[in-house]
Design a protein around this motif. Structure first.
Motif, PDB file in Angstrom:
ATOM      1  N   MET A  35       5.188  -1.216 -12.501  1.00  0.00           N
ATOM      2  CA  MET A  35       3.899  -1.497 -11.863  1.00  0.00           C
ATOM      3  C   MET A  35       3.606  -0.490 -10.750  1.00  0.00           C
ATOM      4  O   MET A  35       2.452  -0.109 -10.538  1.00  0.00           O
ATOM      5  N   ALA A  36       4.642  -0.038 -10.051  1.00  0.00           N
ATOM      6  CA  ALA A  36       4.455   0.971  -9.010  1.00  0.00           C
ATOM      7  C   ALA A  36       3.976   2.285  -9.617  1.00  0.00           C
ATOM      8  O   ALA A  36       3.088   2.948  -9.069  1.00  0.00           O
ATOM      9  N   VAL A  37       4.534   2.662 -10.751  1.00  0.00           N
ATOM     10  CA  VAL A  37       4.108   3.894 -11.426  1.00  0.00           C
ATOM     11  C   VAL A  37       2.651   3.775 -11.860  1.00  0.00           C
ATOM     12  O   VAL A  37       1.860   4.712 -11.681  1.00  0.00           O
ATOM     13  N   VAL A  38       2.279   2.634 -12.408  1.00  0.00           N
ATOM     14  CA  VAL A  38       0.889   2.416 -12.832  1.00  0.00           C
ATOM     15  C   VAL A  38      -0.042   2.468 -11.623  1.00  0.00           C
ATOM     16  O   VAL A  38      -1.113   3.087 -11.668  1.00  0.00           O
ATOM     17  N   TRP A  39       0.355   1.850 -10.527  1.00  0.00           N
ATOM     18  CA  TRP A  39      -0.470   1.860  -9.308  1.00  0.00           C
ATOM     19  C   TRP A  39      -0.676   3.284  -8.801  1.00  0.00           C
ATOM     20  O   TRP A  39      -1.780   3.682  -8.472  1.00  0.00           O
ATOM     21  N   TRP A  40       0.404   4.063  -8.739  1.00  0.00           N
ATOM     22  CA  TRP A  40       0.274   5.439  -8.250  1.00  0.00           C
ATOM     23  C   TRP A  40      -0.581   6.289  -9.170  1.00  0.00           C
ATOM     24  O   TRP A  40      -1.377   7.114  -8.706  1.00  0.00           O
ATOM     25  N   ALA A  41      -0.442   6.099 -10.463  1.00  0.00           N
ATOM     26  CA  ALA A  41      -1.265   6.853 -11.404  1.00  0.00           C
ATOM     27  C   ALA A  41      -2.739   6.502 -11.213  1.00  0.00           C
ATOM     28  O   ALA A  41      -3.603   7.399 -11.182  1.00  0.00           O
ATOM     29  N   TRP A  42      -3.035   5.217 -11.057  1.00  0.00           N
ATOM     30  CA  TRP A  42      -4.425   4.800 -10.841  1.00  0.00           C
ATOM     31  C   TRP A  42      -4.961   5.331  -9.512  1.00  0.00           C
ATOM     32  O   TRP A  42      -6.083   5.831  -9.443  1.00  0.00           O
ATOM     33  N   ALA A  43      -4.161   5.222  -8.457  1.00  0.00           N
ATOM     34  CA  ALA A  43      -4.608   5.650  -7.131  1.00  0.00           C
ATOM     35  C   ALA A  43      -4.888   7.150  -7.107  1.00  0.00           C
ATOM     36  O   ALA A  43      -5.867   7.590  -6.501  1.00  0.00           O
ATOM     37  N   ASP A  44      -4.060   7.933  -7.772  1.00  0.00           N
ATOM     38  CA  ASP A  44      -4.286   9.376  -7.808  1.00  0.00           C
ATOM     39  C   ASP A  44      -5.467   9.735  -8.700  1.00  0.00           C
ATOM     40  O   ASP A  44      -6.240  10.632  -8.381  1.00  0.00           O
ATOM     41  N   LYS A  52      -8.159   7.580   1.365  1.00  0.00           N
ATOM     42  CA  LYS A  52      -7.498   6.906   2.483  1.00  0.00           C
ATOM     43  C   LYS A  52      -6.949   7.919   3.480  1.00  0.00           C
ATOM     44  O   LYS A  52      -7.027   7.707   4.699  1.00  0.00           O
ATOM     45  N   ALA A  53      -6.407   9.024   2.998  1.00  0.00           N
ATOM     46  CA  ALA A  53      -5.888  10.062   3.890  1.00  0.00           C
ATOM     47  C   ALA A  53      -7.027  10.684   4.705  1.00  0.00           C
ATOM     48  O   ALA A  53      -6.875  10.934   5.908  1.00  0.00           O
ATOM     49  N   MET A  54      -8.164  10.909   4.072  1.00  0.00           N
ATOM     50  CA  MET A  54      -9.304  11.488   4.774  1.00  0.00           C
ATOM     51  C   MET A  54      -9.856  10.517   5.817  1.00  0.00           C
ATOM     52  O   MET A  54     -10.244  10.936   6.917  1.00  0.00           O
ATOM     53  N   GLU A  55      -9.910   9.235   5.494  1.00  0.00           N
ATOM     54  CA  GLU A  55     -10.366   8.233   6.460  1.00  0.00           C
ATOM     55  C   GLU A  55      -9.455   8.198   7.676  1.00  0.00           C
ATOM     56  O   GLU A  55      -9.927   8.091   8.813  1.00  0.00           O
TER      57      GLU A  55
END
Length: 79
Positions: A35-44, A52-55
């Motif tokens: 699930m962590a891999v899926v989350w990171w793939a979606w977030a990227d 989020k980094a820009m904010e």
């Protein structure tokens, strides 16, 4: 990050044979890592991480500017 913490906790519980987790299949124990891999793939893919980094950088910039205005004795802008 929460998926990784949960995955490590379940992994330790399974490895040390503690509680009900000891009887679970390894697939269930390792699923938070997937699930962590899926989350990171979606977030990227969606730009969530970059946004989020820009904010965060924009917030630091606003705080720095506000601090400098106060140091110069300039009243803050009204919004």
């Amino acid at each position: 990050m929460y998926f990784l913490i949960a995955g490590v906790a379940l992994l330790l519980l399974k490895y040390l044979q503690i509680g009900a987790v000891a009887d679970w299949s390894w697939w269930w124990v390792l699923s938070p890592f997937a699930m962590a891999v899926v989350w990171w793939a979606w977030a990227d893919a969606t730009g969530y991480t970059k946004r989020k980094a820009m904010e965060k950088m924009d917030q630091k910039k606003r705080e720095r500017i506000e601090k400098q205005r106060e140091a110069l004795g300039i009243k803050p802008k009204r919004r």
